[in-house]
Design a protein around this motif. Structure first.
Motif, mmCIF file in Angstrom:
data_model
loop_
_atom_site.group_PDB
_atom_site.id
_atom_site.type_symbol
_atom_site.label_atom_id
_atom_site.label_comp_id
_atom_site.label_asym_id
_atom_site.label_seq_id
_atom_site.Cartn_x
_atom_site.Cartn_y
_atom_site.Cartn_z
ATOM 1 N N GLN A 123 0.909 -0.926 -0.253
ATOM 2 C CA GLN A 123 -0.238 0.036 -0.018
ATOM 3 C C GLN A 123 0.644 1.645 0.119
ATOM 4 O O GLN A 123 1.087 2.366 -0.974
ATOM 5 N N LYS A 124 2.254 1.323 0.334
ATOM 6 C CA LYS A 124 3.164 2.607 0.731
ATOM 7 C C LYS A 124 3.177 2.284 -0.263
ATOM 8 O O LYS A 124 2.601 3.671 -1.022
ATOM 9 N N HIS A 125 4.002 1.809 -1.416
ATOM 10 C CA HIS A 125 4.351 1.675 -3.296
ATOM 11 C C HIS A 125 3.645 1.767 -4.145
ATOM 12 O O HIS A 125 4.274 2.061 -4.567
ATOM 13 N N LEU A 126 2.282 1.378 -3.676
ATOM 14 C CA LEU A 126 1.467 1.036 -4.605
ATOM 15 C C LEU A 126 0.454 1.914 -4.410
ATOM 16 O O LEU A 126 -0.653 0.714 -4.080
ATOM 17 N N PRO A 127 0.102 2.912 -4.090
ATOM 18 C CA PRO A 127 -1.198 3.435 -3.097
ATOM 19 C C PRO A 127 -2.267 3.401 -4.499
ATOM 20 O O PRO A 127 -3.131 3.449 -3.881
ATOM 21 N N GLY A 128 -1.828 3.993 -5.643
ATOM 22 C CA GLY A 128 -3.027 3.482 -7.087
ATOM 23 C C GLY A 128 -2.970 2.722 -6.805
ATOM 24 O O GLY A 128 -3.935 1.609 -7.874
ATOM 25 N N LYS A 129 -2.694 1.611 -6.759
ATOM 26 C CA LYS A 129 -3.259 0.500 -7.370
ATOM 27 C C LYS A 129 -4.281 -0.646 -5.746
ATOM 28 O O LYS A 129 -3.697 -0.725 -5.270
ATOM 29 N N ARG A 130 -4.854 -1.555 -6.830
ATOM 30 C CA ARG A 130 -5.887 -2.695 -6.242
ATOM 31 C C ARG A 130 -5.433 -4.279 -5.082
ATOM 32 O O ARG A 130 -4.117 -3.884 -6.265
ATOM 33 N N LEU A 131 -5.522 -4.521 -4.309
ATOM 34 C CA LEU A 131 -4.245 -6.137 -4.176
ATOM 35 C C LEU A 131 -5.061 -6.464 -4.164
ATOM 36 O O LEU A 131 -6.227 -7.113 -4.046
ATOM 37 N N GLY A 132 -4.987 -8.228 -3.818
ATOM 38 C CA GLY A 132 -5.222 -9.381 -4.271
ATOM 39 C C GLY A 132 -3.976 -10.230 -3.483
ATOM 40 O O GLY A 132 -3.463 -9.833 -2.906
ATOM 41 N N LEU A 185 -9.538 -8.273 -3.561
ATOM 42 C CA LEU A 185 -9.388 -9.553 -4.202
ATOM 43 C C LEU A 185 -8.585 -10.596 -3.271
ATOM 44 O O LEU A 185 -7.982 -10.494 -2.697
ATOM 45 N N LEU A 186 -9.642 -11.745 -3.350
ATOM 46 C CA LEU A 186 -9.211 -12.867 -2.196
ATOM 47 C C LEU A 186 -9.064 -14.232 -3.185
ATOM 48 O O LEU A 186 -10.386 -14.639 -3.330
ATOM 49 N N ASP A 187 -8.268 -14.853 -3.590
ATOM 50 C CA ASP A 187 -8.135 -16.282 -3.660
ATOM 51 C C ASP A 187 -8.448 -17.482 -3.001
ATOM 52 O O ASP A 187 -8.777 -17.195 -1.691
ATOM 53 N N SER A 188 -9.564 -18.490 -3.383
ATOM 54 C CA SER A 188 -9.906 -19.110 -2.398
ATOM 55 C C SER A 188 -10.383 -20.743 -3.567
ATOM 56 O O SER A 188 -10.056 -20.226 -5.051
ATOM 57 N N SER A 189 -10.126 -21.431 -3.546
ATOM 58 C CA SER A 189 -10.822 -22.513 -3.617
ATOM 59 C C SER A 189 -11.845 -23.794 -2.910
ATOM 60 O O SER A 189 -11.924 -23.816 -2.002
ATOM 61 N N VAL A 190 -13.339 -24.527 -4.121
ATOM 62 C CA VAL A 190 -13.766 -25.073 -3.198
ATOM 63 C C VAL A 190 -13.194 -26.490 -2.274
ATOM 64 O O VAL A 190 -12.523 -27.211 -3.210
ATOM 65 N N TYR A 191 -13.461 -26.601 -1.123
ATOM 66 C CA TYR A 191 -12.971 -27.608 -0.620
ATOM 67 C C TYR A 191 -11.497 -27.296 -0.338
ATOM 68 O O TYR A 191 -11.025 -29.116 -0.138
ATOM 69 N N GLY A 192 -10.952 -26.355 -0.674
ATOM 70 C CA GLY A 192 -8.870 -26.231 -0.219
ATOM 71 C C GLY A 192 -8.815 -27.501 -1.637
ATOM 72 O O GLY A 192 -7.698 -26.628 -1.488
ATOM 73 N N MET A 193 -9.400 -27.109 -2.566
ATOM 74 C CA MET A 193 -8.796 -28.118 -3.597
ATOM 75 C C MET A 193 -7.574 -26.931 -4.534
ATOM 76 O O MET A 193 -7.980 -25.940 -5.057
ATOM 77 N N GLY A 194 -6.481 -27.805 -3.773
ATOM 78 C CA GLY A 194 -5.060 -26.687 -4.600
ATOM 79 C C GLY A 194 -3.909 -27.059 -4.384
ATOM 80 O O GLY A 194 -3.691 -28.631 -3.837
ATOM 81 N N ARG A 195 -2.939 -27.114 -5.268
ATOM 82 C CA ARG A 195 -1.903 -27.628 -5.265
ATOM 83 C C ARG A 195 -0.803 -27.835 -3.955
ATOM 84 O O ARG A 195 -1.067 -27.365 -3.064
ATOM 85 N N ALA A 196 -0.855 -29.480 -3.557
ATOM 86 C CA ALA A 196 0.216 -28.963 -2.077
ATOM 87 C C ALA A 196 -1.004 -29.287 -0.997
ATOM 88 O O ALA A 196 -2.349 -29.967 -0.825
ATOM 89 N N ALA A 197 -0.634 -28.399 -0.009
ATOM 90 C CA ALA A 197 -2.123 -28.399 0.854
ATOM 91 C C ALA A 197 -2.853 -27.193 0.599
ATOM 92 O O ALA A 197 -4.003 -27.591 1.464
ATOM 93 N N GLY A 198 -2.707 -27.386 -0.661
ATOM 94 C CA GLY A 198 -4.185 -26.696 -1.059
ATOM 95 C C GLY A 198 -4.464 -25.130 -0.421
ATOM 96 O O GLY A 198 -3.361 -24.051 0.163
ATOM 97 N N ASN A 199 -6.092 -24.153 -0.814
ATOM 98 C CA ASN A 199 -5.820 -23.262 -0.589
ATOM 99 C C ASN A 199 -7.127 -22.854 0.359
ATOM 100 O O ASN A 199 -7.058 -23.473 0.980
ATOM 101 N N CYS A 200 -7.061 -21.696 0.359
ATOM 102 C CA CYS A 200 -7.985 -21.117 1.429
ATOM 103 C C CYS A 200 -9.458 -21.596 0.728
ATOM 104 O O CYS A 200 -9.376 -21.204 0.168
ATOM 105 N N PRO A 201 -10.310 -22.484 1.628
ATOM 106 C CA PRO A 201 -11.508 -22.079 1.381
ATOM 107 C C PRO A 201 -13.003 -21.794 1.069
ATOM 108 O O PRO A 201 -13.101 -20.862 1.579
ATOM 109 N N THR A 202 -13.151 -21.465 -0.123
ATOM 110 C CA THR A 202 -14.353 -21.299 -0.494
ATOM 111 C C THR A 202 -15.720 -20.823 -0.045
ATOM 112 O O THR A 202 -15.513 -19.752 0.074
ATOM 113 N N GLU A 203 -16.073 -21.988 0.897
ATOM 114 C CA GLU A 203 -16.899 -21.687 1.725
ATOM 115 C C GLU A 203 -16.405 -21.238 3.038
ATOM 116 O O GLU A 203 -17.489 -20.489 3.277
#
Length: 317
Positions: free
Chosen positions: A188-197, A221-239
């Motif tokens: 946020q400090k270095h990219l004040p004009g940009k949205r973040l994900g 923007l918040l990334d996720s996947s249903v039931y946490g499905m993703g490479r190896a340990a997976g992702n943040c669960p969409t649910e």
């Protein structure tokens, strides 16, 4: 928790989850997921990669979601709905001639993934996709291994670019909420004009906590996947995001429908999620490829052996 209506969920089940099953999803699976994400009010569905099979070894064994063709996508998505469609490209793996102008494609968003050394090249792709009418993001991978002075140099280029959203990516699943807070403030400090994900992995069972920490500090923007499905340990669960973000547009029932009909049967066949070898690579801030290989070996459950292999010099050599 401040997370609420200003946040958008990007479901990556097909793209990141494809790393688990070599993108071997049926059309019925993907169509039902799209239907459920729309009904749930999820903002984006990342429906695969837009990489080129010409630029990747072993491409013939991958499912079609790894090399999305626009005509194939037209057949799959019979009727475009509210949920926008996204695809991701990797530096050196995309042929720009495969990217149609947005008005001729069902895709709304193209995300460019790169390591810190390739930010300049990634921004050239972003510029091109922007000129073709797409929303764009820059996803800087493996941030836990990036030195601060490297990031600040990259920020100088990013700040002058047309990119819409810049991502904080915990590729190795090694970060904790205080790290996320620190990174968000720096971005946020270095990219004040940009949205973040934010894109988090679950090696330390912190993907959801880290995503909430990002959301709480203004990441959109918040990334996720249903039931946490993703490479190896997976992702943040969409649910979990759908269930806990304070946004009246989100509905949990359709995601549970997808989990019941497709994800639980798939989890009986494919493996992803929190497992001790993935925890170990997360703690050691290493890419999970060694843990993935170990889980495919006869010694897959010998956690102590794997830990010694990575952390004890004599064993490692």
């Amino acid at each position: 928790m401040n997370a609420g209506k200003n946040h958008k969920i990007v479901d990556c089940t097909i793209r990141d989850g494809g790393l688990v099953n070599n993108w071997d999803f049926s059309v019925d699976f993907v169509q039902h997921l799209y239907k459920c994400l729309n009904a749930a009010g999820v903002d984006y569905m990342e429906i695969g990669y837009k990489n080129s099979p010409k630029l990747l070894k072993g491409s013939e064994s991958s499912g079609p979601w790894r090399f999305l063709k626009d005509e194939f996508l037209q057949d799959v998505i019979e009727e475009k709905q509210t949920t926008k469609l996204s695809a991701l490209v990797d530096i050196g793996r995309v042929d720009v001639n495969d990217i149609l102008p947005r008005e001729k494609s069902l895709l709304d968003l193209i995300r460019v993934a790169c390591y810190i050394k390739d930010v300049d090249e990634a921004l050239e792709l972003v510029q091109l996709f922007h000129e073709r009418g797409y929303e764009s993001t820059l996803n800087i991978m493996a941030l836990s291994n990036v030195k601060e002075n490297q990031l600040i140099e990259a920020f100088k280029m990013i700040s002058h670019s047309v990119v819409d959203v810049v991502y904080i990516v915990d590729s190795y699943g090694s970060l904790v909420p205080k790290d996320i807070q620190y990174l968000v403030k720096m971005f946020q400090k270095h990219l004040p004009g940009k949205r973040l994900g934010a894109h988090m992995h679950n090696n330390l069972q912190l993907a959801f906590a880290n995503t909430l920490a990002a959301a709480d500090h203004g990441v959109e923007l918040l990334d996720s996947s249903v039931y946490g499905m993703g490479r190896a340990a997976g992702n943040c669960p969409t649910e979990l995001l759908v269930g806990l973000l304070k946004n009246s547009n989100y509905s949990l029932r359709p995601i549970l429908d997808m989990i019941e009909k497709y994800m639980i049967p798939l989890r009986d066949i494919e493996e992803w999620g929190y497992l001790i070898p993935y925890m170990i690579t997360g703690l050691l801030d290493e890419h999970p490829r060694s843990a993935m290989a170990f889980r495919n070996s006869p010694d897959r459950d010998m956690a102590l052996q794997f830990y010694d292999m990575l952390s004890v010099p004599d064993v490692k050599s």
